[in-house]
Design an enzyme around this catalytic site. Structure first.
Site, mmCIF file in Angstrom:
data_model
loop_
_atom_site.group_PDB
_atom_site.id
_atom_site.type_symbol
_atom_site.label_atom_id
_atom_site.label_comp_id
_atom_site.label_asym_id
_atom_site.label_seq_id
_atom_site.Cartn_x
_atom_site.Cartn_y
_atom_site.Cartn_z
ATOM 1 N N ASN A 1 0.806 -1.234 0.000
ATOM 2 C CA ASN A 1 0.000 0.000 0.000
ATOM 3 C C ASN A 1 0.834 1.276 0.000
ATOM 4 O O ASN A 1 0.405 2.299 -0.533
ATOM 5 C CB ASN A 1 -0.998 -0.003 1.164
ATOM 6 N N ALA B 1 5.949 -7.095 -1.346
ATOM 7 C CA ALA B 1 4.695 -7.713 -1.773
ATOM 8 C C ALA B 1 4.772 -8.036 -3.259
ATOM 9 O O ALA B 1 5.282 -7.235 -4.051
ATOM 10 C CB ALA B 1 3.529 -6.777 -1.486
ATOM 11 N N GLY C 1 2.009 -5.705 7.568
ATOM 12 C CA GLY C 1 0.974 -6.377 6.791
ATOM 13 C C GLY C 1 -0.172 -6.817 7.680
ATOM 14 O O GLY C 1 -0.396 -6.256 8.766
ATOM 15 N N GLU D 1 4.267 -4.644 12.434
ATOM 16 C CA GLU D 1 3.307 -3.546 12.303
ATOM 17 C C GLU D 1 2.139 -4.114 11.510
ATOM 18 O O GLU D 1 2.234 -4.311 10.293
ATOM 19 C CB GLU D 1 3.963 -2.355 11.604
ATOM 20 N N LEU D 2 1.032 -4.395 12.222
ATOM 21 C CA LEU D 2 -0.044 -5.183 11.646
ATOM 22 C C LEU D 2 -1.296 -4.343 11.422
ATOM 23 O O LEU D 2 -1.218 -3.150 11.189
ATOM 24 C CB LEU D 2 -0.307 -6.397 12.546
ATOM 25 N N CYS E 1 -3.149 1.036 7.313
ATOM 26 C CA CYS E 1 -3.422 0.534 8.662
ATOM 27 C C CYS E 1 -3.835 1.656 9.596
ATOM 28 O O CYS E 1 -4.579 1.427 10.550
ATOM 29 C CB CYS E 1 -2.197 -0.187 9.198
#
Length: 591
Positions: free
Chosen positions: A127, A152, A202, A224-225, A258
């Site tokens: 992203n 990704a 992700g 970092e979710l 996020c």
């Protein structure tokens, strides 16, 4: 096969074969060797690389931004801003790394040192393909680490462009390797002895898998979710500012972040007004081709993301929520979805309980601030929160929010100066700031029974620097004679009618007039000072002091650092403070 697809059209742009085991093995070896050398380089050499990276990113900004737009689908203006933010972050660590890496003195016998861990595996999302990488890479490189980037698979061209940026900036060969591999190959990378740690950004589901794999290998991780960030609007908020900001907070990057605001928790007494203002602002959003400068909402990155989002909207409406705006796919090529507003969303509904990764805002109405805080915390996530209320009320409420960050009367955003990360199922560890830099460092305690520094310094025990024309400086405590000190202090005595030339320092300076009368010239402003008066000069600001009295002038100065330099305004020469070269510069200036 790894494919690059344009989200605005659904067109396949190019495909790549995944790297084979031999190629990946060679890149791991190269990274380990390069990092083994890089860790011993001077910090100044590492920061020079960061400065070169910032310059390279800016020089290639149009090309790189267009690449992001073609693979991610975000509006071109947002892609340009992403590249600029990467450059700013590189510059931030270039200017701060030396201080962040300096050993911390604890006692006269002990200190804490910070050393690199080694090669870090960076598993990055699609992203923000450049920003997510550079916010990790800038501090990691400054700290002396190397990296392997597994990006990704939907952004392979961005991954290869990052590799070319690193090369163009002069990064040592192999220090960061970019591998195009399939997802199932990641486990082998984590287990490899040449990988010292892992950073992942992700989904929470994939983060759990990576955490388990890294845990079995006993390797440090930063995760970092996901997030379902609350945007809390209380009755005493500035509703107009809150509504305008809410649109950006939710719909930036088509809601695919996020830290996008996702749950809008609004006090009942102002909810109708807020929804009306918010809806009006949403109506001004423009869906279109992301390369068009008028577009504010581009496509989602993939068809399956759009389909998942649409299913969440339908389930939420079927459960009783009101559809205020949008709620459907856009009838055009590509993966577009209408900006959507759902009202009267309750816990138990999909848009409240699940992370909605797209342009959908869920509004929940509450009785009061207590219920707002309770529902804000009623989530498995804990990344960040935005709170809109009177500032004097916010202090108590921010302590009650379960989040890694709380922004008061502002939207949540990452900043290179501030630690970034969450709690609960939003992950652990931090990126950015000094805290993020030290995540991938060994914090080493060093105890050494060295002779204690002198606790009392007398003028006849240190070298007096005669600066010529009746100006003498005595350094009492500082980098010259007391290593553990972080500041540099001393006195300067001016004979009648003398002055020091206009100059600046790379650190802040505080000055106290001990005796006599002085005129301070600071950034062009002249201020008369008497004995007992004090002044302060920011780093980089030209200044000088003049004895305007009929007796000697004595000033006491404190520099906010150990490595002090002086730049003479007249000559432009920068020299080590109080060195022989500096005395020569003073003499050459005729002062």
């Amino acid at each position: 096969m790894i494919a690059s697809i344009n989200p605005a059209s659904g067109e396949e742009l190019v495909t790549f074969d995944a790297y084979d085991a031999d190629r990946v093995d060679a890149m791991l070896t190269a990274a380990a060797v390069a990092q083994g050398n890089w860790r011993w380089t001077e910090v100044s050499e590492r920061t020079d690389l960061l400065t070169a990276l910032a310059d390279t990113l800016r020089s290639r900004k149009p090309e790189l931004a267009a690449l992001i737009t073609s693979e991610v689908g975000k509006p071109l203006t947002e892609a340009v801003a992403e590249i600029e933010k990467c450059a700013i972050t590189c510059e931030y660590y270039a200017s701060r790394a030396e201080g962040f890496l300096a050993a911390e003195t604890v006692t006269t016998d002990s200190r804490v040192e910070f050393e690199p861990l080694g090669v870090v595996l960076a598993v990055m999302p699609w992203n923000y393909p450049f920003w997510q990488f550079f916010r990790f890479a800038a501090p990691a490189l400054a700290a002396g680490n190397g990296a392997i980037l597994k990006h990704a698979n939907s952004v392979p061209r961005c991954a290869l462009a990052i590799e070319s940026v690193l090369r163009d900036a002069g990064m040592p060969s192999g220090l960061i390797g970019v591998v195009l591999v399939e997802t199932e190959q990641v486990a082998g990378l984590i287990e490899d002895d040449r990988i010292a740690a892992v950073t992942f950004t992700g989904s929470t589901e994939v983060g759990g898998i990576i955490a388990a794999q890294a845990g079995r290998a006993l390797k440090k991780q930063v995760l970092e979710l996901g997030g379902s960030d609350p945007f809390i609007v209380l009755a005493d908020a500035d509703l107009d500012a809150a509504a305008r900001t809410a649109v950006t907070a939710r719909f930036l990057n088509a809601g695919q972040s996020c830290v996008n605001a996702k749950r809008f928790i609004v006090e009942e007494s102002v909810a109708d007004d807020f929804v009306a203002r918010f809806g009006t602002a949403v109506d001004r959003l423009v869906i279109g081709d992301p390369v068009d400068g008028a577009t504010t909402i581009g496509p989602l990155a993939r068809a399956n993301l759009r389909d998942t989002l649409h299913a969440q909207v339908r389930r939420t409406v079927e459960a009783g929520a009101a559809l205020v705006r949008g709620g459907d796919v856009v009838d055009r090529p590509g993966f577009y979805y209408q900006p959507t507003v759902l009202d009267h969303v309750l816990p138990g509904m999909a848009a409240f309980d699940e992370e909605t990764f797209g342009p959908v805002a869920a509004i929940t109405r509450v009785r009061d601030a207590d219920e707002a805080i309770r529902l804000a915390n009623q989530t498995e996530f804990g990344l960040a929160a935005s709170l809109w209320t009177r500032p004097e009320r916010a202090r108590e409420l921010t302590r009650r929010l379960d989040a890694g960050a709380v922004f008061v009367n502002a939207m949540v955003a990452s900043d290179p100066r501030l630690p970034f990360g969450g709690i609960k199922r939003s992950g652990y560890g931090r990126e950015l700031g000094v805290h993020g830099m030290r995540e991938f460092m060994n914090t080493k305690t060093v105890w050494s029974a060295e002779p204690a520094p002198r606790l009392v310094i007398r003028p006849d025990e240190v070298e007096v620097f005669d600066r010529g024309r009746g100006v003498r400086t005595v350094p009492y405590v500082g980098a010259w004679n007391c290593g553990p000190n972080r500041v540099t202090t001393g006195t300067t005595v001016f004979a009648v009618g003398t002055e020091i030339p206009l100059h600046s320092h790379n650190v802040e300076e505080s000055v106290l007039v001990f005796s006599g009368q002085a005129t301070a010239v600071i950034d062009g402003e002249r201020v008369d000072l008497e004995a007992g008066d004090a002044t302060w000069v920011p780093a980089g600001v030209p200044h000088q002091f003049i004895n305007r009295g009929d007796g000697e002038l004595t000033i006491y100065w404190v520099y906010g650092g150990r490595e002090v330099t002086r730049t003479m305004t007249a000559t432009g020469a920068t020299v080590a403070h109080l060195s022989a070269g500096d005395r020569g510069a003073v003499a050459a200036s005729g002062k």
